[in-house]
Design a protein around this motif. Structure first.
Motif, PDB file in Angstrom:
ATOM      1  N   ALA A 116       0.831  -1.209   0.000  1.00 14.51           N
ATOM      2  CA  ALA A 116       0.000   0.000   0.000  1.00 14.51           C
ATOM      3  C   ALA A 116       0.864   1.257   0.000  1.00 14.51           C
ATOM      4  O   ALA A 116       0.540   2.254  -0.672  1.00 14.51           O
ATOM      5  N   LEU A 117       1.972   1.224   0.738  1.00 14.58           N
ATOM      6  CA  LEU A 117       2.869   2.386   0.781  1.00 14.58           C
ATOM      7  C   LEU A 117       3.455   2.673  -0.597  1.00 14.58           C
ATOM      8  O   LEU A 117       3.509   3.831  -1.042  1.00 14.58           O
ATOM      9  N   ALA A 118       3.874   1.619  -1.296  1.00 17.93           N
ATOM     10  CA  ALA A 118       4.447   1.821  -2.631  1.00 17.93           C
ATOM     11  C   ALA A 118       3.415   2.395  -3.593  1.00 17.93           C
ATOM     12  O   ALA A 118       3.723   3.289  -4.399  1.00 17.93           O
ATOM     13  N   ILE A 119       2.180   1.911  -3.509  1.00 24.45           N
ATOM     14  CA  ILE A 119       1.124   2.414  -4.405  1.00 24.45           C
ATOM     15  C   ILE A 119       0.827   3.884  -4.114  1.00 24.45           C
ATOM     16  O   ILE A 119       0.708   4.716  -5.032  1.00 24.45           O
ATOM     17  N   ARG A 120       0.717   4.241  -2.831  1.00 19.13           N
ATOM     18  CA  ARG A 120       0.375   5.631  -2.502  1.00 19.13           C
ATOM     19  C   ARG A 120       1.498   6.593  -2.838  1.00 19.13           C
ATOM     20  O   ARG A 120       1.255   7.723  -3.264  1.00 19.13           O
ATOM     21  N   GLU A 121       2.736   6.159  -2.630  1.00 17.19           N
ATOM     22  CA  GLU A 121       3.850   7.026  -3.020  1.00 17.19           C
ATOM     23  C   GLU A 121       3.867   7.246  -4.529  1.00 17.19           C
ATOM     24  O   GLU A 121       4.193   8.344  -5.008  1.00 17.19           O
ATOM     25  N   LYS A 122       3.493   6.220  -5.284  1.00 15.97           N
ATOM     26  CA  LYS A 122       3.524   6.326  -6.735  1.00 15.97           C
ATOM     27  C   LYS A 122       2.362   7.146  -7.281  1.00 15.97           C
ATOM     28  O   LYS A 122       2.534   7.930  -8.226  1.00 15.97           O
ATOM     29  N   THR A 123       1.181   6.986  -6.671  1.00 13.92           N
ATOM     30  CA  THR A 123      -0.020   7.630  -7.219  1.00 13.92           C
ATOM     31  C   THR A 123      -0.340   8.967  -6.567  1.00 13.92           C
ATOM     32  O   THR A 123      -0.874   9.865  -7.221  1.00 13.92           O
ATOM     33  N   LEU A 124      -0.055   9.114  -5.275  1.00 10.87           N
ATOM     34  CA  LEU A 124      -0.429  10.338  -4.552  1.00 10.87           C
ATOM     35  C   LEU A 124       0.753  11.251  -4.260  1.00 10.87           C
ATOM     36  O   LEU A 124       0.552  12.416  -3.918  1.00 10.87           O
ATOM     37  N   GLY A 125       1.950  10.722  -4.368  1.00  4.43           N
ATOM     38  CA  GLY A 125       3.118  11.525  -4.034  1.00  4.43           C
ATOM     39  C   GLY A 125       3.667  11.148  -2.666  1.00  4.43           C
ATOM     40  O   GLY A 125       2.947  10.662  -1.789  1.00  4.43           O
ATOM     41  N   LYS A 126       4.951  11.366  -2.457  1.00  2.95           N
ATOM     42  CA  LYS A 126       5.608  10.941  -1.220  1.00  2.95           C
ATOM     43  C   LYS A 126       5.258  11.808  -0.015  1.00  2.95           C
ATOM     44  O   LYS A 126       5.570  11.435   1.120  1.00  2.95           O
ATOM     45  N   ASP A 127       4.639  12.964  -0.217  1.00  2.00           N
ATOM     46  CA  ASP A 127       4.312  13.860   0.886  1.00  2.00           C
ATOM     47  C   ASP A 127       2.803  13.942   1.122  1.00  2.00           C
ATOM     48  O   ASP A 127       2.308  14.924   1.684  1.00  2.00           O
ATOM     49  N   HIS A 128       2.073  12.916   0.738  1.00  2.00           N
ATOM     50  CA  HIS A 128       0.623  12.921   0.928  1.00  2.00           C
ATOM     51  C   HIS A 128       0.278  12.420   2.338  1.00  2.00           C
ATOM     52  O   HIS A 128       0.966  11.562   2.893  1.00  2.00           O
TER      53      HIS A 128
END
Length: 555
Positions: free
Chosen positions: A286-298
C-alpha cells in the motif's frame, strides 16, 4: 492262521505309524479308515475260524482234543469282542472327525462373514465421513450466502441513501465529503464536549489537496469488515476483503489509491489475527502504491508509514520502526503544520519508540512538544493532555527523576479536582494534598480515623471511568512508597480502589445490558476492541507509569 496274523500286523502298523510324526486331520482320518478296514477283515477271519472250530467240536467227543478246541473258541470269541470294540471306537472317531470338519467349515463361514461385515462397516464409516464433510461445506456455503445476502441488502440501502442526497446538499454539508480522518477515527473521539476539533477541517483540506478521496463503497466495506471482525468471524471478513481487492484490481488496476486503501483494511484484519508478516507485506505494498499515485508527501502516505511503525513496534523492532515514524512526522509537519494535533499524536508515537530504546533525551523532547501542542490547540482539559503528562512522567521515572514525575502526577490530579470543584484553596484541596497531610499527621502520632469523610466526595463525583486519573493515583502512590510516605501512598491506593470499583460497577451494568440483548463473548469483545481501536498499547516497566500507546490510523 497265517493270514490272520498278517492282517493283525498290518493293522498294528497302520495304527502305530511313526511315533515322531505329527498327523494332520486328513491323514488321521485316512489312517483311521485303513484301520477300520483291517479290523473288519480280522473280524471276518475270526468268525470263519470260530465257525470252523464249532463244527469240529460238534464232531469230536469229550476228549482231550475237544477241550483244547473249546479253549481256542473262547479265545477267538474274546478276540472278536475286542475287534467289535475297536470298530466301534473307530466309528466314533470317524463321526467326531466329521463333526469337527463341519465345525471348522462353519467357523470359516463365520470368519468370512465377519470380514465382510468389517469391510461394510469401514465403507459405511467412509461414506458417513464424506457425508459429514459435504454437510459442513453446505452449511458454510449457506452461511456465506446469507452473509452475502445481508451485505447486498446493506449495500442496496446505502445506494438508495446515496441517491437520496442532492448535489447541493453534498456541497453545503461538510460531512457529505468524508475524508481520510473521517473514515478512520483517531484520538479526537476522546475530546471533551466543550472542545471544538478545529483541526479536522484542516486535515480534510490537506487530504483533499492531494486529489484523492476514499469512495463511499470502501467506507461502507470498512464498516462491514469491522462488524464481522468484532464478532470474530474472520472466515467472512477476510474473503470479503480479498474479493473486494480483486474486483478493484480488475477495474482500476493494481496501482490505484483505492487498492491501497483496501490493502490497509485487509492489513488491519490480519494484524488483529496476529498475522504480522502478512499485514506488513500488505502495508508495504500500500505504501508503494500511494507514493507512486499520490506523491511521497501525501497524508495517506504518512498514515501508512505510521501503521507500519506501529506494526514493527508491536513486534519489538523499534529501530526499524523509528525512521518510518520520523518520516511520517515530517510529512505531517509539512502538510498540516508543526502545531497540529495530528503532529502531536505522531510525536507521542515517536517518543514511545525512542523510550523503548532508552533514548530518554529525545523522549522528553517529543513528549514535551506534544504536550505543548495539545494544551495550546485543544485546551488543558483535553484527555490527551493528561495522557501525555502520564507518559512523560513514566519517562522521568525510568531515569530516576522522581521529583519531575511527582510534579506531573500532581498537576493531573489537581486539574481533575479543579474541573469538578473549582479552584484550589484551604477548604477545597485535591486528594494528593490530603494524602500528604495524613502522612504528616501519622508522623505526629495524630492519625485520623476516617480520612475519606472529608475529601473523598470529589473523587466520587468526577469522571472516574477515565483510566488516566486512576492510573495517576496508582503511580503517585507507588512513588510515595518509594519515598517512604506509606500513609500517603495508602490514601491514594484506597482512592484508586474505589475508582476501580466504581468502574467495575459501570462495567457490570453494561454487561447486564449485553446479557439482556445479544451476549458477546470475551474473545469476541477483545477482537472488536482490537480491530476498532486506534491505539496499540505497551505496558510500562516496573518503575510505574501509565501504559503508553501508539495510535494506528486506518487510512
Amino acid at each position: 492262521m497265517r493270514e490272520n496274523m498278517s492282517s493283525g500286523v498290518c493293522v498294528k502298523e497302520s495304527v502305530e505309524g511313526d511315533p515322531g510324526e505329527k498327523l494332520s486331520q486328513d491323514e488321521l482320518l485316512l489312517r483311521t479308515r485303513e484301520v477300520m478296514q483291517g479290523l473288519e477283515a480280522l473280524r471276518a477271519e475270526h468268525q470263519a475260524i470260530l465257525e470252523g472250530l464249532l463244527e469240529t467240536l460238534r464232531c469230536l467227543k469229550q476228549t482231550q482234543e475237544g477241550r483244547a478246541m473249546e479253549e481256542k473258541s473262547a479265545i477267538i470269541r474274546r478276540s472278536l469282542e475286542m475287534l467289535e470294540l475297536g470298530l466301534s471306537e473307530a466309528q466314533v472317531m470317524m463321526a467326531l472327525s466329521g463333526h469337527l470338519s463341519a465345525v471348522e467349515s462353519e467357523k470359516q463361514k463365520l470368519r468370512a462373514q465377519v470380514r465382510r461385515l468389517c469391510q461394510e462397516n469401514q465403507w459405511l464409516r467412509d461414506e458417513l465421513a464424506n457425508t459429514q464433510q459435504k454437510l459442513q461445506k453446505s452449511e458454510q456455503n449457506v452461511a456465506q450466502l446469507e452473509e452475502e445476502k445481508k451485505h447486498l441488502e446493506f449495500m442496496n440501502q446505502m445506494k438508495k441513501y446515496d441517491q437520496d442526497l442532492s448535489p447541493s446538499d453534498e456541497k453545503d454539508s461538510d460531512s457529505g465529503r468524508e475524508t481520510l480522518d473521517d473514515l478512520f477515527p483517531d484520538d479526537q473521539e476522546e475530546q471533551g464536549p466543550g472542545i471544538q476539533p478545529a483541526h479536522s477541517s484542516a486535515a480534510a483540506a490537506a487530504a483533499q489537496q492531494g486529489g484523492y478521496e476514499i469512495p463511499a463503497r470502501l467506507r461502507t466495506l470498512h464498516n462491514l469488515v469491522i462488524q464481522y471482525a468484532s464478532q470474530g468471524r474472520y472466515e467472512v471478513a477476510v474473503p470479503l476483503c480479498k474479493q473486494a481487492l480483486e474486483d478493484l484490481e480488475k477495474t482500476s488496476g493494481h496501482d490505484h489509491p483505492d487498492v491501497a486503501t483496501m490493502l490497509n483494511i485487509l492489513a488491519l484484519v490480519y494484524r488483529d489475527q496476529n498475522k504480522y508478516k502478512e499485514a506488513a507485506n500488505l502495508l508495504n505494498d500500500a505504501l508503494a502504491i500511494r507514493e507512486k499515485t499520490l506523491g511521497k508527501d501525501h497524508p495517506a502516505v504518512a498514515a501508512t508509514l505510521n501503521n507500519l511503525a506501529v506494526l514493527y513496534g508491536k513486534r519489538g523492532k523499534y529501530k526499524e520502526a523509528e525512521p518510518l515514524c520520523k518520516r511520517a512526522l515530517e510529512i505531517r509537519e509539512k502538510v498540516l503544520g508543526k502545531d497540529h494535533p495530528d503532529v502531536a499524536k505522531q510525536l507521542n508515537n515517536l517518543a514511545l519508540l525512542c523510550q523503548n530504546q532508552g533514548k530518554y533525551d529525545e523522549v522528553e523532547y517529543y513528549y514535551q512538544r506534544a504536550l505543548d501542542i495539545y494544551q495550546s490547540k485543544l485546551g488543558p482539559d483535553d484527555p490527551n493532555v493528561a495522557k501525555t503528562k502520564n507518559n512523560l512522567a513514566s519517562c522521568y521515572l525510568k531515569q530516576g527523576k522522581f521529583k519531575q514525575a511527582e510534579t506531573l502526577y500532581k498537576e493531573i490530579l489537581t486539574r481533575a479536582h479543579e474541573r469538578e470543584f473549582g479552584s484550589v484553596d484551604d477548604e477545597n484541596k485535591p486528594i494528593w494534598m490530603h494524602a500528604e497531610e495524613r502522612e504528616e499527621q501519622s508522623k505526629g502520632k495524630q492519625k485520623e480515623g476516617s480520612p475519606f469523610g472529608e475529601y473523598g466526595g470529589w473523587y466520587k463525583a468526577c469522571k472516574v471511568d477515565s483510566p488516566t486519573v486512576t492510573t495517576t493515583l496508582k503511580n503517585l502512590g507507588a512513588l510515595y512508597k518509594r519515598q517512604g510516605k506509606f500513609e500517603a501512598a495508602e490514601t491514594l491506593e484506597e482512592a484508586a480502589m474505589r475508582s476501580r470499583k466504581q468502574g467495575l460497577d459501570s462495567a457490570h451494568k453494561q454487561r447486564v445490558a449485553e446479557v439482556l440483548g445479544e451476549p458477546e463473548t470475551r474473545e469476541k469483545q477483545r477482537s472488536r476492541e482490537s480491530l476498532t481501536s486506534d491505539t496499540v498499547k505497551y505496558e510500562s516497566g516496573p518503575d510505574g507509569g501509565e501504559e503508553v500507546s501508539m495510535s494506528v490510523e486506518m487510512q
